[in-house]
Design a protein around this motif. Structure first.
Motif, PDB file in Angstrom:
ATOM      1  N   ASP A   4      -3.866   7.065  -7.369  1.00 54.21           N
ATOM      2  CA  ASP A   4      -3.667   7.886  -6.233  1.00 54.21           C
ATOM      3  C   ASP A   4      -4.126   7.053  -4.977  1.00 54.21           C
ATOM      4  O   ASP A   4      -3.654   7.519  -3.949  1.00 54.21           O
ATOM      5  N   ILE A   5      -5.051   6.185  -5.006  1.00 53.19           N
ATOM      6  CA  ILE A   5      -5.563   5.461  -3.834  1.00 53.19           C
ATOM      7  C   ILE A   5      -5.489   4.049  -3.998  1.00 53.19           C
ATOM      8  O   ILE A   5      -5.770   3.306  -5.209  1.00 53.19           O
ATOM      9  N   LYS A   6      -4.867   3.410  -3.071  1.00 50.88           N
ATOM     10  CA  LYS A   6      -4.825   1.752  -3.024  1.00 50.88           C
ATOM     11  C   LYS A   6      -6.027   1.346  -2.312  1.00 50.88           C
ATOM     12  O   LYS A   6      -6.012   1.616  -0.970  1.00 50.88           O
ATOM     13  N   ILE A   7      -6.779   0.416  -2.652  1.00 53.41           N
ATOM     14  CA  ILE A   7      -7.990   0.023  -2.121  1.00 53.41           C
ATOM     15  C   ILE A   7      -8.049  -1.651  -1.856  1.00 53.41           C
ATOM     16  O   ILE A   7      -7.931  -2.322  -2.935  1.00 53.41           O
ATOM     17  N   LEU A   8      -8.159  -1.968  -0.722  1.00 50.90           N
ATOM     18  CA  LEU A   8      -8.311  -3.420  -0.545  1.00 50.90           C
ATOM     19  C   LEU A   8      -9.760  -3.794  -0.141  1.00 50.90           C
ATOM     20  O   LEU A   8     -10.344  -3.051   0.608  1.00 50.90           O
ATOM     21  N   HIS A   9     -10.292  -4.607  -0.888  1.00 50.40           N
ATOM     22  CA  HIS A   9     -11.795  -4.815  -1.045  1.00 50.40           C
ATOM     23  C   HIS A   9     -12.226  -6.208  -0.654  1.00 50.40           C
ATOM     24  O   HIS A   9     -12.043  -6.994  -1.368  1.00 50.40           O
ATOM     25  N   LEU A  10     -12.739  -6.555   0.530  1.00 51.91           N
ATOM     26  CA  LEU A  10     -13.123  -7.779   1.065  1.00 51.91           C
ATOM     27  C   LEU A  10     -14.732  -8.024   0.455  1.00 51.91           C
ATOM     28  O   LEU A  10     -15.504  -7.632   1.276  1.00 51.91           O
ATOM     29  N   GLU A  11     -14.923  -8.853  -0.392  1.00 49.24           N
ATOM     30  CA  GLU A  11     -16.088  -8.951  -0.862  1.00 49.24           C
ATOM     31  C   GLU A  11     -16.025 -10.341  -1.619  1.00 49.24           C
ATOM     32  O   GLU A  11     -15.284 -10.783  -2.559  1.00 49.24           O
ATOM     33  N   ASP A  12     -17.056 -11.488  -1.144  1.00 52.82           N
ATOM     34  CA  ASP A  12     -17.070 -12.662  -1.580  1.00 52.82           C
ATOM     35  C   ASP A  12     -18.012 -12.760  -2.987  1.00 52.82           C
ATOM     36  O   ASP A  12     -18.378 -13.808  -3.422  1.00 52.82           O
ATOM     37  N   VAL A  13     -18.732 -11.624  -3.097  1.00 54.85           N
ATOM     38  CA  VAL A  13     -19.772 -11.744  -4.291  1.00 54.85           C
ATOM     39  C   VAL A  13     -19.181 -10.938  -5.719  1.00 54.85           C
ATOM     40  O   VAL A  13     -19.004  -9.485  -5.524  1.00 54.85           O
ATOM     41  N   PRO A  14     -18.797 -11.438  -6.547  1.00 52.62           N
ATOM     42  CA  PRO A  14     -18.036 -10.724  -7.648  1.00 52.62           C
ATOM     43  C   PRO A  14     -18.929  -9.769  -8.023  1.00 52.62           C
ATOM     44  O   PRO A  14     -18.269  -8.610  -8.577  1.00 52.62           O
ATOM     45  N   LYS A  50      -0.462  -3.024   1.140  1.00 55.79           N
ATOM     46  CA  LYS A  50      -0.434  -1.942   1.743  1.00 55.79           C
ATOM     47  C   LYS A  50      -1.478  -0.713   1.531  1.00 55.79           C
ATOM     48  O   LYS A  50      -1.011   0.122   0.833  1.00 55.79           O
ATOM     49  N   PRO A  51      -2.624  -1.252   1.588  1.00 54.88           N
ATOM     50  CA  PRO A  51      -3.628  -0.112   1.028  1.00 54.88           C
ATOM     51  C   PRO A  51      -3.739   1.068   1.871  1.00 54.88           C
ATOM     52  O   PRO A  51      -3.413   1.207   2.826  1.00 54.88           O
ATOM     53  N   ASP A  52      -4.399   2.109   1.329  1.00 56.25           N
ATOM     54  CA  ASP A  52      -5.051   3.383   1.779  1.00 56.25           C
ATOM     55  C   ASP A  52      -5.950   3.204   2.642  1.00 56.25           C
ATOM     56  O   ASP A  52      -6.364   4.211   3.530  1.00 56.25           O
ATOM     57  N   ILE A  53      -6.807   2.285   2.010  1.00 51.44           N
ATOM     58  CA  ILE A  53      -8.306   2.346   2.644  1.00 51.44           C
ATOM     59  C   ILE A  53      -8.703   0.833   2.484  1.00 51.44           C
ATOM     60  O   ILE A  53      -8.373   0.052   1.688  1.00 51.44           O
ATOM     61  N   ILE A  54      -9.854   0.209   3.638  1.00 52.56           N
ATOM     62  CA  ILE A  54     -10.198  -1.216   3.236  1.00 52.56           C
ATOM     63  C   ILE A  54     -11.817  -0.902   3.204  1.00 52.56           C
ATOM     64  O   ILE A  54     -12.415  -0.053   3.967  1.00 52.56           O
ATOM     65  N   LEU A  55     -12.306  -1.469   2.064  1.00 49.42           N
ATOM     66  CA  LEU A  55     -13.785  -1.751   2.054  1.00 49.42           C
ATOM     67  C   LEU A  55     -14.125  -3.235   2.332  1.00 49.42           C
ATOM     68  O   LEU A  55     -13.442  -4.323   1.689  1.00 49.42           O
ATOM     69  N   SER A  56     -15.097  -3.434   3.211  1.00 55.36           N
ATOM     70  CA  SER A  56     -15.376  -4.786   3.517  1.00 55.36           C
ATOM     71  C   SER A  56     -17.074  -4.952   3.587  1.00 55.36           C
ATOM     72  O   SER A  56     -17.895  -4.165   4.213  1.00 55.36           O
ATOM     73  N   ASP A  57     -17.049  -5.988   3.147  1.00 54.16           N
ATOM     74  CA  ASP A  57     -18.522  -6.520   3.405  1.00 54.16           C
ATOM     75  C   ASP A  57     -18.960  -7.080   4.600  1.00 54.16           C
ATOM     76  O   ASP A  57     -17.866  -7.470   5.534  1.00 54.16           O
ATOM     77  N   HIS A  58     -20.125  -6.948   5.196  1.00 57.19           N
ATOM     78  CA  HIS A  58     -20.331  -7.357   6.407  1.00 57.19           C
ATOM     79  C   HIS A  58     -20.073  -8.984   6.776  1.00 57.19           C
ATOM     80  O   HIS A  58     -19.600  -9.426   7.870  1.00 57.19           O
ATOM     81  N   SER A  59     -20.688  -9.618   6.080  1.00 57.20           N
ATOM     82  CA  SER A  59     -20.831 -11.103   6.327  1.00 57.20           C
ATOM     83  C   SER A  59     -20.298 -11.847   5.138  1.00 57.20           C
ATOM     84  O   SER A  59     -20.913 -11.981   4.019  1.00 57.20           O
ATOM     85  N   LEU A  60     -19.446 -12.565   5.261  1.00 58.39           N
ATOM     86  CA  LEU A  60     -18.716 -13.675   4.252  1.00 58.39           C
ATOM     87  C   LEU A  60     -18.818 -15.070   4.961  1.00 58.39           C
ATOM     88  O   LEU A  60     -19.181 -15.141   6.289  1.00 58.39           O
ATOM     89  N   PRO A  61     -18.798 -16.204   4.260  1.00 57.45           N
ATOM     90  CA  PRO A  61     -19.191 -17.474   4.844  1.00 57.45           C
ATOM     91  C   PRO A  61     -18.186 -17.842   5.960  1.00 57.45           C
ATOM     92  O   PRO A  61     -19.190 -18.449   7.145  1.00 57.45           O
ATOM     93  N   ASP A  62     -17.111 -17.583   6.091  1.00 56.63           N
ATOM     94  CA  ASP A  62     -16.269 -17.947   7.408  1.00 56.63           C
ATOM     95  C   ASP A  62     -15.735 -16.487   7.914  1.00 56.63           C
ATOM     96  O   ASP A  62     -14.777 -16.754   8.836  1.00 56.63           O
ATOM     97  N   PHE A  63     -15.986 -15.294   7.495  1.00 60.39           N
ATOM     98  CA  PHE A  63     -15.308 -14.271   8.178  1.00 60.39           C
ATOM     99  C   PHE A  63     -16.347 -13.073   8.105  1.00 60.39           C
ATOM    100  O   PHE A  63     -17.196 -12.704   7.238  1.00 60.39           O
TER     101      PHE A  63
END
Length: 617
Positions: A4-14, A50-63
């Motif tokens: 139902d929901i497509k989530i794009l998760h930006l996270e560098d810690v597995p 084409k996600p329905d929502i973005i989940l993002s960490d605040h601080s990645l090494p270069d992003f």
């Protein structure tokens, strides 16, 4: 089964990414999740996943999260962005929210994440729908031909007006918003008074629909129609006006044209000499002109009235005939006939009657037009003409009888007298007076014989009017005449020039045409100038339904001022230097008129003559 929901998760810690997944699954959300840990993977995911929502960490090494939010905005993808971080300052939280983030979640409070995801998606969905509706409305507002406007009545200023005002009035939205008095300038002076009238309605909360003239910026007059809705506050005070205005110039022109057309049609309807009655398909009277109204009283003794049956105006014995006429008219036939009516005041009148059907495009009968034309004078004239024709036939028979008397009964005794006179001339008389008497007798009786012959010729000409017509070749006709009068042509060294290019043949009575040509040719030669060889020019041309034949010569000419009125008279001669009896032109005119034509002459002394013959073709 798709998530139902497509989530794009930006996270560098597995492990953090797994905890987010666990929290969402525990809440029972159905989703498909793509984990990325670099800027490149994040950007690719936006385009392909084409996600329905973005989940993002605040601080990645270069992003960083602000940069991730900026990339999202640049992609054109309109989805919520939720920041998930371990710690965050209050100032940064406010900042990231102002930048466009939908929410922020601390990693130690992931139990709030499922609801945050659902709320953010729902909120974005509602906002997207609202934004689309606003964009559609704004696009309509900016592109529609009608002018939408809103006015603040408390502060006396225009709140908004659609760009269509540029076409409607010639002024831009900016000009209207900058100048509150512009409305008064564009209203036509003839309609300046309507402001007070409609303001009273506005103050009562009534919606107003008005039509009025405006003056375009280019000074053209145009018609406008405005629908204006007032808004009153709780105290019943007018605080706002919302309206829409459209250009109705073309419609007004069409209406005015229709009014003029109807007026013209009514003028024709009323001023024609016809009696016109319009009936519906059931023969009920729909309309009529004043002629028909007044005549119905005189003929039928009844007044025409809308809605009444046409059968009321016909005698019952005529009803079967009228029904038969209706059957024909309803299938598209037009019925014409003549009839006579007894007038209530006495006398009879004749009418030409016509029944014509009215049909729509589907060939359905919608009604009938009944027209009557008074032809009493024509019928009386026809009857008078028949009487005159009968009288003429009787006189013609008498004339033929007179011709026979001239030809046989009268000429026979004259011939005997001529014979006796010649016989008396054979004797020798001593008495000179006797000889003179016998000679005078012979001269007189021979003159009488010539008169009888001429009169017989004239009477026979009139009798040949109904002779068989035939196609006559004009070149051949002139050739035959030239052969007959060859001695006269050669003796006078005459020439005949012909131009029969336009008309070379005619259907006519050949003997008449032959006589006309012969007399005019011979006259052109006889009345020549002594010092000049005669030349006769014959030309033909067509003028509408007439053949124009001209005979021009270079002879002596005629003094028309002196002799014109008597030129075509019987036994009228004006040049006694040439032998003649004065019969030629008389016979020409008689034969031309017998063929239904006319003859005229143009001439000057010493400059020749031109005879112009007009004959029907």
């Amino acid at each position: 089964m798709p998530a139902d929901i497509k989530i794009l998760h930006l996270e560098d810690v597995p492990t953090d990414a797994m905890l987010v997944t666990y929290a969402l699954e525990k809440a029972g959300l159905k989703f498909e999740k793509l984990d990325v840990d670099t800027k490149e993977a994040y950007t690719a995911g936006l385009n392909s996943f084409k996600p329905d929502i973005i989940l993002s960490d605040h601080s990645l090494p270069d992003f960083k999260s602000p940069e991730a939010l900026a990339v999202l905005k640049e992609s054109g993808l309109n989805v919520p962005f939720i920041l998930i971080t371990s710690t965050i300052s209050e100032e940064f939280a406010v900042s990231i929210m102002q930048m466009g983030a939908a929410d922020y979640i601390l990693k130690d409070r992931l139990q709030r994440l499922p609801n945050a995801v659902l709320n953010a998606i729902e909120k974005y969905k509602i906002n997207a729908e609202r934004r689309k509706a606003f964009e559609d409305l704004n696009r309509l507002f900016n592109t529609i031909d009608e002018v939408f406007f809103s006015r603040d009545m408390v502060n006396g200023r225009l709140i908004q007006i659609s760009p269509a005002c540029k076409n409607m009035y010639g002024y831009t939205s900016e000009e209207f918003l900058a100048d509150p008095g512009l409305w008064g300038q564009i209203t036509h002076p003839d309609y300046a008074h309507i402001g007070k009238e409609i303001n009273e309605k506005f103050n009562r909360g009534e919606t107003v629909l008005i039509q009025y003239k405006i003056i375009h910026r280019d000074q053209r007059e145009r018609w406008a129609e405005s629908k204006i809705i007032p808004t009153l506050n709780d105290s019943g005070v007018l605080v706002r006006l919302d309206g829409v205005t459209r250009d109705i110039t073309d419609r007004k022109k069409a209406e005015l044209s229709l009014i003029r057309s109807e007026a013209n049609l009514r003028s024709v309807f009323e001023n024609t000499d016809l009696y016109i009655v319009l009936l519906d398909s059931n023969l009920k009277v729909v309309s009529y002109n004043s002629n028909a109204f007044h005549k119905s009283i005189g003929v039928f003794g009844k007044r025409l009235s809308a809605g009444s049956s046409a059968f009321n105006y016909f005698p019952k014995e005529r009803w079967p005939v009228i029904k038969g006429i209706l059957q024909k008219v309803r299938i598209g036939e037009t019925v014409d006939y003549e009839t006579i009516y007894n007038i209530s005041g006495g006398g009879k009148e004749w009418f030409d009657v016509r029944w014509t059907g009215i049909f729509n495009d589907a060939k359905e009968n919608l009604g009938i037009i009944l027209t009557l034309k008074n032809i009493t004078e024509k019928k009386n004239a026809d009857l008078e003409r028949e009487k005159m024709t009968t009288d003429l036939l009787k006189r013609n028979q008498d004339l033929e009888q007179f011709t026979y008397i001239i030809s046989h009964n009268l000429r026979a005794p004259v011939a005997n007298i001529i014979g006796l006179s010649d016989l008396l001339g054979c004797y020798d008389y001593a008495d000179e007076e006797c000889i003179t008497t016998i000679t005078s007798l012979s001269t007189a009786v021979n003159a009488l014989d010539r008169v009888i012959l001429d009169l017989n010729t004239i009477l026979q000409t009139g009798a040949q009017v109904n002779a068989m017509r035939e196609v006559v070749s004009l070149p051949q006709l002139v050739e035959d005449i030239s052969a007959e009068v060859r001695s006269v042509i050669d003796k006078n060294h005459a020439s005949i020039i012909c131009d029969f290019e336009e008309i070379s043949q005619m259907s006519t009575i050949k003997t008449y045409l032959y006589s006309i040509f012969q007399n005019l040719i011979v006259n052109g030669i006889k009345y020549r100038k002594n010092e000049q060889n005669p030349e006769i020019t014959i030309k033909t041309r067509r003028q509408a339904d007439k053949a124009i034949i001209s005979f021009s010569d270079n002879g002596k000419g005629i003094d028309l001022k002196k002799f014109g009125p008597h030129l075509f008279g019987l036994y009228k001669r004006f040049d006694f230097s040439v032998e003649g009896k004065g019969m030629g032109l008389f016979m020409v005119k008689m034969q031309v008129e017998a063929l239904g034509g006319t003859i005229t002459v143009r001439s000057n002394l010493g400059k020749g003559s031109e005879f112009v013959v007009e004959l029907p073709v």
